[in-house]
Design a protein around this motif. Structure first.
Motif, PDB file in Angstrom:
ATOM      1  N   LEU A   8       0.823  -1.208   0.000  1.00  0.00           N
ATOM      2  CA  LEU A   8       0.000   0.000   0.000  1.00  0.00           C
ATOM      3  C   LEU A   8       0.857   1.258   0.000  1.00  0.00           C
ATOM      4  O   LEU A   8       0.541   2.226  -0.698  1.00  0.00           O
ATOM      5  CB  LEU A   8      -0.941  -0.006   1.207  1.00  0.00           C
ATOM      6  N   LYS A   9       1.933   1.259   0.772  1.00  0.00           N
ATOM      7  CA  LYS A   9       2.803   2.430   0.827  1.00  0.00           C
ATOM      8  C   LYS A   9       3.415   2.723  -0.537  1.00  0.00           C
ATOM      9  O   LYS A   9       3.427   3.876  -0.998  1.00  0.00           O
ATOM     10  CB  LYS A   9       3.907   2.215   1.857  1.00  0.00           C
ATOM     11  N   GLU A  10       3.917   1.691  -1.207  1.00  0.00           N
ATOM     12  CA  GLU A  10       4.535   1.889  -2.510  1.00  0.00           C
ATOM     13  C   GLU A  10       3.485   2.235  -3.568  1.00  0.00           C
ATOM     14  O   GLU A  10       3.741   3.044  -4.468  1.00  0.00           O
ATOM     15  CB  GLU A  10       5.324   0.651  -2.923  1.00  0.00           C
ATOM     16  N   ALA A  11       2.305   1.627  -3.466  1.00  0.00           N
ATOM     17  CA  ALA A  11       1.235   1.955  -4.411  1.00  0.00           C
ATOM     18  C   ALA A  11       0.846   3.417  -4.277  1.00  0.00           C
ATOM     19  O   ALA A  11       0.664   4.119  -5.284  1.00  0.00           O
ATOM     20  CB  ALA A  11       0.026   1.054  -4.166  1.00  0.00           C
ATOM     21  N   ALA A  12       0.735   3.894  -3.047  1.00  0.00           N
ATOM     22  CA  ALA A  12       0.387   5.311  -2.823  1.00  0.00           C
ATOM     23  C   ALA A  12       1.448   6.221  -3.439  1.00  0.00           C
ATOM     24  O   ALA A  12       1.120   7.218  -4.099  1.00  0.00           O
ATOM     25  CB  ALA A  12       0.246   5.587  -1.330  1.00  0.00           C
ATOM     26  N   ARG A  13       2.699   5.902  -3.209  1.00  0.00           N
ATOM     27  CA  ARG A  13       3.789   6.728  -3.748  1.00  0.00           C
ATOM     28  C   ARG A  13       3.756   6.750  -5.272  1.00  0.00           C
ATOM     29  O   ARG A  13       3.838   7.825  -5.893  1.00  0.00           O
ATOM     30  CB  ARG A  13       5.136   6.192  -3.267  1.00  0.00           C
ATOM     31  N   LEU A  14       3.609   5.582  -5.880  1.00  0.00           N
ATOM     32  CA  LEU A  14       3.620   5.505  -7.343  1.00  0.00           C
ATOM     33  C   LEU A  14       2.376   6.145  -7.948  1.00  0.00           C
ATOM     34  O   LEU A  14       2.467   6.857  -8.957  1.00  0.00           O
ATOM     35  CB  LEU A  14       3.745   4.040  -7.782  1.00  0.00           C
ATOM     36  N   PHE A  15       1.214   5.899  -7.351  1.00  0.00           N
ATOM     37  CA  PHE A  15      -0.017   6.526  -7.864  1.00  0.00           C
ATOM     38  C   PHE A  15       0.093   8.047  -7.793  1.00  0.00           C
ATOM     39  O   PHE A  15      -0.349   8.756  -8.704  1.00  0.00           O
ATOM     40  CB  PHE A  15      -1.228   6.077  -7.045  1.00  0.00           C
ATOM     41  N   ALA A  16       0.664   8.556  -6.696  1.00  0.00           N
ATOM     42  CA  ALA A  16       0.787  10.005  -6.540  1.00  0.00           C
ATOM     43  C   ALA A  16       1.771  10.585  -7.551  1.00  0.00           C
ATOM     44  O   ALA A  16       1.558  11.678  -8.084  1.00  0.00           O
ATOM     45  CB  ALA A  16       1.231  10.345  -5.119  1.00  0.00           C
ATOM     46  N   GLU A  17       2.832   9.858  -7.832  1.00  0.00           N
ATOM     47  CA  GLU A  17       3.861  10.359  -8.751  1.00  0.00           C
ATOM     48  C   GLU A  17       3.420  10.287 -10.210  1.00  0.00           C
ATOM     49  O   GLU A  17       3.687  11.208 -10.994  1.00  0.00           O
ATOM     50  CB  GLU A  17       5.152   9.557  -8.573  1.00  0.00           C
ATOM     51  N   ARG A  18       2.756   9.192 -10.592  1.00  0.00           N
ATOM     52  CA  ARG A  18       2.506   8.928 -12.011  1.00  0.00           C
ATOM     53  C   ARG A  18       1.025   8.892 -12.381  1.00  0.00           C
ATOM     54  O   ARG A  18       0.701   8.778 -13.565  1.00  0.00           O
ATOM     55  CB  ARG A  18       3.145   7.602 -12.420  1.00  0.00           C
ATOM     56  N   GLY A  19       0.151   8.955 -11.402  1.00  0.00           N
ATOM     57  CA  GLY A  19      -1.274   8.821 -11.672  1.00  0.00           C
ATOM     58  C   GLY A  19      -1.693   7.368 -11.621  1.00  0.00           C
ATOM     59  O   GLY A  19      -0.890   6.457 -11.884  1.00  0.00           O
ATOM     60  N   PHE A  20      -2.946   7.141 -11.289  1.00  0.00           N
ATOM     61  CA  PHE A  20      -3.454   5.785 -11.113  1.00  0.00           C
ATOM     62  C   PHE A  20      -3.259   4.946 -12.373  1.00  0.00           C
ATOM     63  O   PHE A  20      -2.791   3.796 -12.318  1.00  0.00           O
ATOM     64  CB  PHE A  20      -4.933   5.841 -10.735  1.00  0.00           C
ATOM     65  N   HIS A  21      -3.595   5.501 -13.536  1.00  0.00           N
ATOM     66  CA  HIS A  21      -3.492   4.738 -14.774  1.00  0.00           C
ATOM     67  C   HIS A  21      -2.068   4.664 -15.302  1.00  0.00           C
ATOM     68  O   HIS A  21      -1.794   3.897 -16.232  1.00  0.00           O
ATOM     69  CB  HIS A  21      -4.411   5.338 -15.840  1.00  0.00           C
ATOM     70  N   GLY A  22      -1.159   5.427 -14.713  1.00  0.00           N
ATOM     71  CA  GLY A  22       0.225   5.412 -15.165  1.00  0.00           C
ATOM     72  C   GLY A  22       1.083   4.368 -14.475  1.00  0.00           C
ATOM     73  O   GLY A  22       2.287   4.288 -14.730  1.00  0.00           O
ATOM     74  N   VAL A  23       0.473   3.564 -13.602  1.00  0.00           N
ATOM     75  CA  VAL A  23       1.221   2.572 -12.829  1.00  0.00           C
ATOM     76  C   VAL A  23       0.591   1.195 -13.032  1.00  0.00           C
ATOM     77  O   VAL A  23      -0.633   1.050 -12.954  1.00  0.00           O
ATOM     78  CB  VAL A  23       1.215   2.924 -11.321  1.00  0.00           C
ATOM     79  N   GLY A  24       1.419   0.212 -13.300  1.00  0.00           N
ATOM     80  CA  GLY A  24       0.943  -1.155 -13.440  1.00  0.00           C
ATOM     81  C   GLY A  24       1.260  -1.986 -12.219  1.00  0.00           C
ATOM     82  O   GLY A  24       2.099  -1.616 -11.390  1.00  0.00           O
ATOM     83  N   GLU A  69       4.961  -2.829 -11.678  1.00  0.00           N
ATOM     84  CA  GLU A  69       5.789  -1.792 -11.065  1.00  0.00           C
ATOM     85  C   GLU A  69       5.608  -1.762  -9.555  1.00  0.00           C
ATOM     86  O   GLU A  69       6.575  -1.591  -8.796  1.00  0.00           O
ATOM     87  CB  GLU A  69       5.440  -0.430 -11.654  1.00  0.00           C
ATOM     88  N   ILE A  70       4.377  -1.918  -9.105  1.00  0.00           N
ATOM     89  CA  ILE A  70       4.130  -1.947  -7.667  1.00  0.00           C
ATOM     90  C   ILE A  70       4.807  -3.159  -7.049  1.00  0.00           C
ATOM     91  O   ILE A  70       5.450  -3.067  -5.992  1.00  0.00           O
ATOM     92  CB  ILE A  70       2.620  -1.961  -7.372  1.00  0.00           C
ATOM     93  N   GLY A  71       4.683  -4.297  -7.716  1.00  0.00           N
ATOM     94  CA  GLY A  71       5.333  -5.511  -7.222  1.00  0.00           C
ATOM     95  C   GLY A  71       6.832  -5.356  -7.139  1.00  0.00           C
ATOM     96  O   GLY A  71       7.468  -5.736  -6.145  1.00  0.00           O
ATOM     97  N   ALA A  72       7.438  -4.769  -8.189  1.00  0.00           N
ATOM     98  CA  ALA A  72       8.894  -4.580  -8.201  1.00  0.00           C
ATOM     99  C   ALA A  72       9.349  -3.696  -7.055  1.00  0.00           C
ATOM    100  O   ALA A  72      10.437  -3.882  -6.492  1.00  0.00           O
ATOM    101  CB  ALA A  72       9.326  -3.983  -9.540  1.00  0.00           C
ATOM    102  N   ALA A  73       8.508  -2.732  -6.686  1.00  0.00           N
ATOM    103  CA  ALA A  73       8.880  -1.800  -5.616  1.00  0.00           C
ATOM    104  C   ALA A  73       8.963  -2.480  -4.253  1.00  0.00           C
ATOM    105  O   ALA A  73       9.648  -1.987  -3.357  1.00  0.00           O
ATOM    106  CB  ALA A  73       7.884  -0.649  -5.557  1.00  0.00           C
ATOM    107  N   VAL A  74       8.261  -3.606  -4.105  1.00  0.00           N
ATOM    108  CA  VAL A  74       8.294  -4.332  -2.827  1.00  0.00           C
ATOM    109  C   VAL A  74       8.973  -5.686  -2.960  1.00  0.00           C
ATOM    110  O   VAL A  74       8.969  -6.480  -2.026  1.00  0.00           O
ATOM    111  CB  VAL A  74       6.863  -4.508  -2.258  1.00  0.00           C
ATOM    112  N   GLY A  75       9.535  -5.962  -4.147  1.00  0.00           N
ATOM    113  CA  GLY A  75      10.326  -7.166  -4.321  1.00  0.00           C
ATOM    114  C   GLY A  75       9.540  -8.434  -4.571  1.00  0.00           C
ATOM    115  O   GLY A  75      10.016  -9.536  -4.266  1.00  0.00           O
ATOM    116  N   ILE A  76       8.339  -8.309  -5.146  1.00  0.00           N
ATOM    117  CA  ILE A  76       7.578  -9.504  -5.517  1.00  0.00           C
ATOM    118  C   ILE A  76       7.087  -9.327  -6.948  1.00  0.00           C
ATOM    119  O   ILE A  76       7.097  -8.232  -7.495  1.00  0.00           O
ATOM    120  CB  ILE A  76       6.379  -9.760  -4.573  1.00  0.00           C
TER     121      ILE A  76
END
Length: 222
Positions: free
Chosen positions: A15-31, A34-41
């Motif tokens: 959730l923390k990484e999803a929030a960061r990525l959604f805020a930086e790139r927009g909801f539709h700009g993140v797959g 990418e969220i998985g890679a940010a937490v190592g899964i």
């Protein structure tokens, strides 16, 4: 809000990484990859925790609204010291707005401190709320609004104890205005560019109290 002393769970990390990525790139700009890679899964591994990005967004926005309300109620109870806390309507001391007496100033300061903690530590969630709230399902969006209304009314009740001459509509407007001030933190620049957390928190606190003083003073003059 209470500081955690235990390590975050994998779900919380996501959730923390999803929030960061959604805020930086927009909801539709993140797959999900990418969220998985940010937490190592792996991206597909996220589906063991969430049904998809929509579910993550809902948990983020509903979750923070609930946490703010719960934290505020706890602060009212702790600062009041009488055990009354707030009732289900969010009013301190009961539906009738029973006086919190000489503790009202401390309660208001504690509420401001709690919201400042959120504004400084969860800046991506402020951005998400502003940009993505309309993407939630109707039921989730209504729940966010309901929790937010209860949060506002709790502040209004305390504020009117501190400034008895402040009528309810004016108090509510003042609370919303102060939230706007405190929630401006995403526009202050990157965290590293701020003068320091303690200094920024102190400044925000003084500005919030100054805004409430101004609202009460203007009402008294009127």
């Amino acid at each position: 809000m209470a500081m955690r002393t235990d390590a975050p769970t994998r779900r919380e990390q996501i959730l923390k990484e999803a929030a960061r990525l959604f805020a930086e790139r927009g909801f539709h700009g993140v797959g999900v990859d990418e969220i998985g890679a940010a937490v190592g899964i792996s991206g597909p591994g996220l589906y063991r925790h969430f049904a998809g990005k929509d579910a993550m967004l809902a948990e983020l926005l509903v979750g923070i609204s609930g946490q703010l309300l719960t934290g505020a109620k706890r602060r009212v109870a702790e600062a009041d010291g009488s055990g009354r806390g707030a009732d289900a309507s969010g009013r301190p001391g009961g539906a009738g707005g029973a006086s919190v007496g000489r503790d009202a100033e401390a309660i208001l300061d504690s509420l401001i401190e709690g919201h400042i903690d959120f504004a400084l530590d969860d800046r991506p969630l402020i951005t998400l709320h502003d940009r993505e709230l309309d993407r939630l399902r109707d039921s989730d969006r209504k729940l966010v609004r309901q929790l937010q209304r209860q949060y506002v009314e709790l502040w209004v009740g305390v504020l009117r104890e501190v400034y008895p001459g402040l009528v309810e509509p004016a108090a509510r407007s003042a609370v919303h205005s102060v939230f706007g001030l405190l929630n401006s933190t995403p526009h202050l620049g990157r965290a590293g560019s701020l003068p320091g957390r303690a200094t920024t928190a102190e400044l925000l606190h003084r500005m919030a109290r100054g805004a409430f003083e101004a609202a009460a003073g203007e009402r008294a003059q009127g």
